[in-house]
Design a protein around this motif. Structure first.
Motif, PDB file in Angstrom:
ATOM      1  N   SER A   7      34.781  43.021  33.422  1.00 51.04           N
ATOM      2  CA  SER A   7      36.126  43.376  33.871  1.00 51.04           C
ATOM      3  C   SER A   7      36.892  42.104  34.211  1.00 51.04           C
ATOM      4  CB  SER A   7      36.156  44.369  35.026  1.00 51.04           C
ATOM      5  OG  SER A   7      36.362  43.771  36.275  1.00 51.04           O
ATOM      6  N   SER A   8      38.101  42.041  33.722  1.00 57.43           N
ATOM      7  CA  SER A   8      38.885  40.815  33.914  1.00 57.43           C
ATOM      8  C   SER A   8      39.110  40.504  35.388  1.00 57.43           C
ATOM      9  CB  SER A   8      40.210  40.912  33.165  1.00 57.43           C
ATOM     10  OG  SER A   8      40.941  42.040  33.592  1.00 57.43           O
ATOM     11  N   THR A   9      39.280  41.533  36.214  1.00 56.13           N
ATOM     12  CA  THR A   9      39.527  41.265  37.637  1.00 56.13           C
ATOM     13  C   THR A   9      38.288  40.732  38.337  1.00 56.13           C
ATOM     14  OG1 THR A   9      39.128  43.607  38.106  1.00 56.13           O
ATOM     15  CG2 THR A   9      41.418  42.913  37.881  1.00 56.13           C
ATOM     16  N   ILE A  11      35.783  39.086  36.902  1.00 51.96           N
ATOM     17  CA  ILE A  11      35.547  37.737  36.383  1.00 51.96           C
ATOM     18  C   ILE A  11      36.516  36.749  37.021  1.00 51.96           C
ATOM     19  CG2 ILE A  11      35.659  36.291  34.309  1.00 51.96           C
ATOM     20  CD1 ILE A  11      34.681  38.823  32.762  1.00 51.96           C
ATOM     21  N   PHE A  12      37.784  37.132  37.150  1.00 43.98           N
ATOM     22  CA  PHE A  12      38.768  36.271  37.795  1.00 43.98           C
ATOM     23  C   PHE A  12      38.370  35.997  39.244  1.00 43.98           C
ATOM     24  CE2 PHE A  12      42.537  35.393  40.289  1.00 43.98           C
ATOM     25  CZ  PHE A  12      43.138  34.391  39.548  1.00 43.98           C
ATOM     26  N   ALA A  13      37.979  37.031  39.971  1.00 43.82           N
ATOM     27  CA  ALA A  13      37.577  36.870  41.374  1.00 43.82           C
ATOM     28  C   ALA A  13      36.387  35.916  41.483  1.00 43.82           C
ATOM     29  CB  ALA A  13      37.234  38.232  41.983  1.00 43.82           C
ATOM     30  N   ASN A  15      35.417  33.570  39.375  1.00 46.46           N
ATOM     31  CA  ASN A  15      35.806  32.198  39.021  1.00 46.46           C
ATOM     32  C   ASN A  15      36.674  31.554  40.092  1.00 46.46           C
ATOM     33  OD1 ASN A  15      34.345  32.089  36.640  1.00 46.46           O
ATOM     34  ND2 ASN A  15      35.993  32.986  35.447  1.00 46.46           N
ATOM     35  N   ALA A  16      37.575  32.328  40.695  1.00 42.96           N
ATOM     36  CA  ALA A  16      38.407  31.785  41.772  1.00 42.96           C
ATOM     37  C   ALA A  16      37.537  31.376  42.960  1.00 42.96           C
ATOM     38  CB  ALA A  16      39.463  32.807  42.198  1.00 42.96           C
ATOM     39  N   VAL A  23      37.953  34.688  48.458  1.00 40.02           N
ATOM     40  CA  VAL A  23      38.248  35.852  47.624  1.00 40.02           C
ATOM     41  C   VAL A  23      37.460  37.061  48.099  1.00 40.02           C
ATOM     42  CG1 VAL A  23      38.185  36.768  45.270  1.00 40.02           C
ATOM     43  CG2 VAL A  23      38.601  34.336  45.637  1.00 40.02           C
ATOM     44  N   PHE A  25      36.884  41.370  46.974  1.00 37.09           N
ATOM     45  CA  PHE A  25      37.042  42.283  45.843  1.00 37.09           C
ATOM     46  C   PHE A  25      36.991  43.717  46.349  1.00 37.09           C
ATOM     47  CE2 PHE A  25      35.803  44.627  42.045  1.00 37.09           C
ATOM     48  CZ  PHE A  25      36.605  44.035  41.079  1.00 37.09           C
ATOM     49  N   LYS A  45      28.627  34.441  43.602  1.00 37.94           N
ATOM     50  CA  LYS A  45      29.742  33.519  43.342  1.00 37.94           C
ATOM     51  C   LYS A  45      30.560  33.240  44.601  1.00 37.94           C
ATOM     52  CE  LYS A  45      29.507  32.853  38.859  1.00 37.94           C
ATOM     53  NZ  LYS A  45      29.457  31.566  38.213  1.00 37.94           N
TER      54      LYS A  45
END
Length: 65
Positions: A7-9, A11-13, A15-16, A23, A25, A45
């Motif tokens: 899920s893009s969200t 993965i973004f979370a 990586n951020a 961060v 979620f 992460k």
């Protein structure tokens, strides 16, 4: 087969957080193996998972490629 966080969200979370951002979620996961993968992957992460909703009623979504 390789299982990985999707899920893009999510993965973004992840990586951020890996870049040092604070961060959290929010989302719903099932109390199943895929849900455990999501929660564990985010936590590893450095993403806060305290707002994840875990349910027995629904399974965690998955995309098979």
């Amino acid at each position: 087969m390789l299982l990985t966080l999707g899920s893009s969200t999510a993965i973004f979370a992840a990586n951020a957080a890996a870049l040092g951002a604070r961060v959290g979620f929010t989302g719903m996961i099932g109390k199943d193996d895929f849900g455990n993968l999501v929660k564990t992957s985010l936590a590893e992460k450095g993403v806060s998972t305290e707002y994840l909703i875990e349910t027995d009623k629904y399974a965690t979504g998955a995309t098979i490629i």
